[in-house]
Design an enzyme around this catalytic site. Structure first.
Site, short mmCIF file in Angstrom:
data_model
loop_
_atom_site.label_atom_id
_atom_site.label_comp_id
_atom_site.label_asym_id
_atom_site.label_seq_id
_atom_site.Cartn_x
_atom_site.Cartn_y
_atom_site.Cartn_z
N ARG A 129 1.11 -0.89 0.06
CA ARG A 129 0.41 0.02 0.15
C ARG A 129 0.82 1.21 -0.70
O ARG A 129 1.62 0.81 0.51
CB ARG A 129 -0.69 -0.24 1.33
CG ARG A 129 -2.27 1.00 1.47
CD ARG A 129 -3.18 0.42 2.04
NE ARG A 129 -3.60 0.22 2.09
CZ ARG A 129 -5.14 -0.56 2.70
NH1 ARG A 129 -5.02 0.16 3.93
NH2 ARG A 129 -6.50 -1.36 2.13
N LYS A 178 2.59 -8.14 4.53
CA LYS A 178 2.66 -6.31 4.64
C LYS A 178 3.12 -5.74 4.12
O LYS A 178 3.59 -5.65 5.55
CB LYS A 178 0.81 -6.18 5.29
CG LYS A 178 0.13 -5.36 4.44
CD LYS A 178 -0.94 -6.04 3.19
CE LYS A 178 -2.00 -5.06 2.62
NZ LYS A 178 -3.19 -5.62 1.70
N ASP A 236 -1.59 -3.84 -3.81
CA ASP A 236 -2.68 -2.91 -3.27
C ASP A 236 -3.42 -1.19 -3.29
O ASP A 236 -2.93 -0.66 -4.98
CB ASP A 236 -2.33 -3.20 -1.86
CG ASP A 236 -3.36 -2.84 -0.66
OD1 ASP A 236 -4.41 -3.75 -0.25
OD2 ASP A 236 -3.23 -2.28 0.30
N VAL A 274 -14.11 -4.36 -9.02
CA VAL A 274 -15.37 -5.44 -8.47
C VAL A 274 -16.63 -5.37 -8.32
O VAL A 274 -17.19 -6.03 -8.85
CB VAL A 274 -14.67 -5.69 -7.49
CG1 VAL A 274 -15.21 -6.95 -6.85
CG2 VAL A 274 -13.08 -5.99 -6.87
N ASP A 278 -22.64 5.26 -6.31
CA ASP A 278 -20.81 5.29 -6.10
C ASP A 278 -20.34 6.88 -6.63
O ASP A 278 -21.86 7.77 -6.42
CB ASP A 278 -20.04 5.32 -7.53
CG ASP A 278 -19.37 4.65 -7.25
OD1 ASP A 278 -18.12 5.55 -7.64
OD2 ASP A 278 -18.20 3.53 -7.62
N SER A 293 -16.95 -6.91 -1.04
CA SER A 293 -15.92 -7.54 -1.77
C SER A 293 -15.32 -6.57 -0.43
O SER A 293 -13.48 -6.14 -0.60
CB SER A 293 -15.13 -6.77 -2.59
OG SER A 293 -15.44 -5.53 -3.36
N ALA A 294 -15.71 -5.32 0.13
CA ALA A 294 -15.22 -3.88 0.48
C ALA A 294 -14.49 -5.30 2.10
O ALA A 294 -14.55 -5.91 2.48
CB ALA A 294 -15.31 -3.26 1.24
P1 NAD Z 1 -12.61 0.58 -7.15
O1 NAD Z 1 -11.76 1.44 -6.56
O2 NAD Z 1 -11.46 0.04 -8.89
O3 NAD Z 1 -13.81 0.80 -6.86
C1 NAD Z 1 -13.92 1.52 -5.76
C2 NAD Z 1 -15.65 1.98 -5.63
O4 NAD Z 1 -16.43 2.26 -4.46
C3 NAD Z 1 -14.70 3.19 -7.14
O5 NAD Z 1 -16.06 3.13 -8.04
C4 NAD Z 1 -15.55 4.40 -5.90
O6 NAD Z 1 -15.50 6.01 -6.61
C5 NAD Z 1 -16.12 3.99 -4.74
N1 NAD Z 1 -16.57 5.20 -3.73
C6 NAD Z 1 -15.10 5.23 -2.44
N2 NAD Z 1 -16.03 5.69 -2.24
C7 NAD Z 1 -17.92 5.56 -1.99
C8 NAD Z 1 -18.90 5.98 -1.71
N3 NAD Z 1 -18.69 6.82 -0.04
N4 NAD Z 1 -20.00 5.73 -1.50
C9 NAD Z 1 -19.71 5.32 -2.68
N5 NAD Z 1 -18.93 4.46 -3.67
C10 NAD Z 1 -17.71 5.03 -3.52
O7 NAD Z 1 -11.81 -0.28 -5.63
P2 NAD Z 1 -11.39 -2.03 -6.07
O8 NAD Z 1 -10.85 -2.88 -6.70
O9 NAD Z 1 -12.77 -2.21 -6.49
O10 NAD Z 1 -12.17 -2.36 -4.79
C11 NAD Z 1 -13.31 -2.09 -3.75
C12 NAD Z 1 -13.04 -2.97 -2.60
O11 NAD Z 1 -12.83 -4.32 -2.16
C13 NAD Z 1 -12.03 -2.42 -1.89
O12 NAD Z 1 -12.69 -1.88 0.09
C14 NAD Z 1 -11.07 -3.38 -1.85
O13 NAD Z 1 -10.28 -3.40 -0.91
C15 NAD Z 1 -11.52 -4.44 -1.84
N6 NAD Z 1 -11.32 -5.73 -2.69
C16 NAD Z 1 -10.72 -5.34 -4.09
C17 NAD Z 1 -9.89 -6.49 -3.98
C18 NAD Z 1 -9.59 -6.39 -6.31
O14 NAD Z 1 -8.70 -7.90 -6.56
N7 NAD Z 1 -9.81 -5.18 -6.63
C19 NAD Z 1 -9.62 -8.17 -3.79
C20 NAD Z 1 -9.89 -7.69 -2.07
C21 NAD Z 1 -10.40 -6.89 -1.99
#
Ligand code: NAD
Length: 353
Positions: free
Chosen positions: A38, A74, A109, A178, A197, A257-258
């Protein structure tokens, strides 16, 4: 270290490239530590240390529940990902990670991209989640979204005795990498979705891609919690299950997923449990991405990643069963399953090879 049970912490500094990094290795019983890198403009080393300690411990549980042969670790880089990155910084980071001799593997990350590690991998073979053209496994959002979908199916079985999602309603928070793919799975399975979003282009893209009969509406970020739906699907931020939001929830289950969705697992896990809202432990249902990068370490086989990610379905049902039998919150059921698994692996590793 004593409080969370960490094995090792390393601080790295390279003045020439302005690199400041910390690697925390929490537990290597199951195998070499694995966890993302990160990058954030942390206020100071103390804040970065707190983050890396918390995140690396979480990775032990995530690796344990996903049953990969890795432990938790990490890394964090102290700096602004928009302005401070240079190829040389990532090469220097690669050299430090290589110096750990294979005790720690890392990848992307928040704040880092596969492209950053194209520089690091010139100095080290300990980087995963690389682009396809560098021998990596590509976009982790694909298996992550599949795992969430399997979690939703298992939750449907738990709630209704079957996985048919036709006409079921979902409130999806965050339609980024995701969330957008989860919406696609849900719609193909006959589900109806609300979305929210904070980034309009992502909302527009999902609305355009979704048949109108399946789109219940786009709502404001604050309104997503109170919608009367079957399941709430948080795919944006952590800590969104808290004292303010839980009383407003009007759903039967939370599956998203968050990472670290509950602000305080003890307190908020109990609140959800008391309200009869099923909570799918986040580190289990979002493990698809981890499963994919862990697979890279063995030589990426897409079919194996698919099979393991699909098994999230069975694993979640097992956790729901354990939670019901013991009358404990689901997060606690998941934690105890992981701790038992780590203890079993520790025991069999007493056999020398
Ligand atoms: P991303 O950044 O592509 O998507 C996150 C989305 O959330 C963005 O479109 C953002 O605009 C939106 N967002 C931010 N604040 C918001 C709010 N207050 N209300 C509504 N929407 C809001 O990230 P991602 O890769 O899609 O990951 C989504 C979540 O899943 C994250 O928490 C990430 O840590 C977790 N995660 C992702 C993966 C992966 O493989 N990408 C794996 C495990 C966990």
């Amino acid at each position: 270290m004593a409080k969370y049970g960490h094995e090792q912490i390393h601080f790295f500094q390279h003045r020439g490239t302005n690199l400041k990094a910390i690697v925390a290795i929490h537990n290597t019983v199951m195998g070499p530590a694995l966890g993302g890198c990160r990058m954030r403009p942390y206020a100071d080393e103390q804040e970065a240390l707190f983050d890396v300690l918390r995140l690396s411990r979480g990775m032990t549980y995530k690796c344990g529940v996903a049953d990969v042969d890795n432990g938790g670790g990490k890394s964090v880089l102290i700096g602004d990902p928009h302005t401070d990155k240079t190829p040389e910084m990532f090469r220097a980071f690669g050299r430090f990670v290589e110096g750990l001799g294979g005790r720690f593997y890392t990848g992307t990350d928040v704040g880092t991209t596969p492209q950053d590690f194209v520089h690091s991998q010139r100095e080290s073979s300990r980087f995963v989640g690389l682009p396809l053209e560098y021998g990596g496994s590509g976009n982790t959002a694909i298996p992550t979204a599949l795992g969430i979908f399997q979690g939703i199916r298992a939750t449907a079985r738990e709630l209704w005795g079957h996985e048919d999602l036709t006409g079921k309603t979902f409130a999806v928070q965050g339609v980024g990498k995701v969330g957008a793919l989860v919406v696609d799975h849900l719609v193909k399975a006959g589900g109806l979705v609300y979305i929210t979003d904070v980034y309009q282009p992502f909302l527009d893209a999902v609305v355009d891609a979704t048949p109108t009969a399946h789109m219940l509406g786009v709502v404001s970020p604050n309104d997503i919690y109170g919608l009367e739906v079957d399941m709430f699907i948080p795919c944006a931020l952590g800590a969104i299950l808290n004292d303010e939001t839980i009383p407003n929830l009007n759903c039967k289950a939370v599956v998203g997923s968050a990472n670290n969705q509950m602000l305080d697992p003890e307190r908020h896990g109990a609140m959800l449990h008391e309200r009869g809202i099923l909570f799918a432990p986040d580190y289990l249902v979002n493990a698809g991405g981890l499963i994919q990068v862990a697979d890279e370490m063995k030589g990426y086989v897409p079919e194996r990643v698919l099979a393991k990610t699909n098994s999230i379905y069975e694993m979640l049902l097992q956790i729901y069963k354990h939670s019901k039998e013991q009358n404990i919150p689901t997060w606690l059921a998941a934690d105890s399953l992981v701790e038992e698994r780590i203890a079993r692996v520790k025991d069999l590793k007493s056999v020398r090879i």
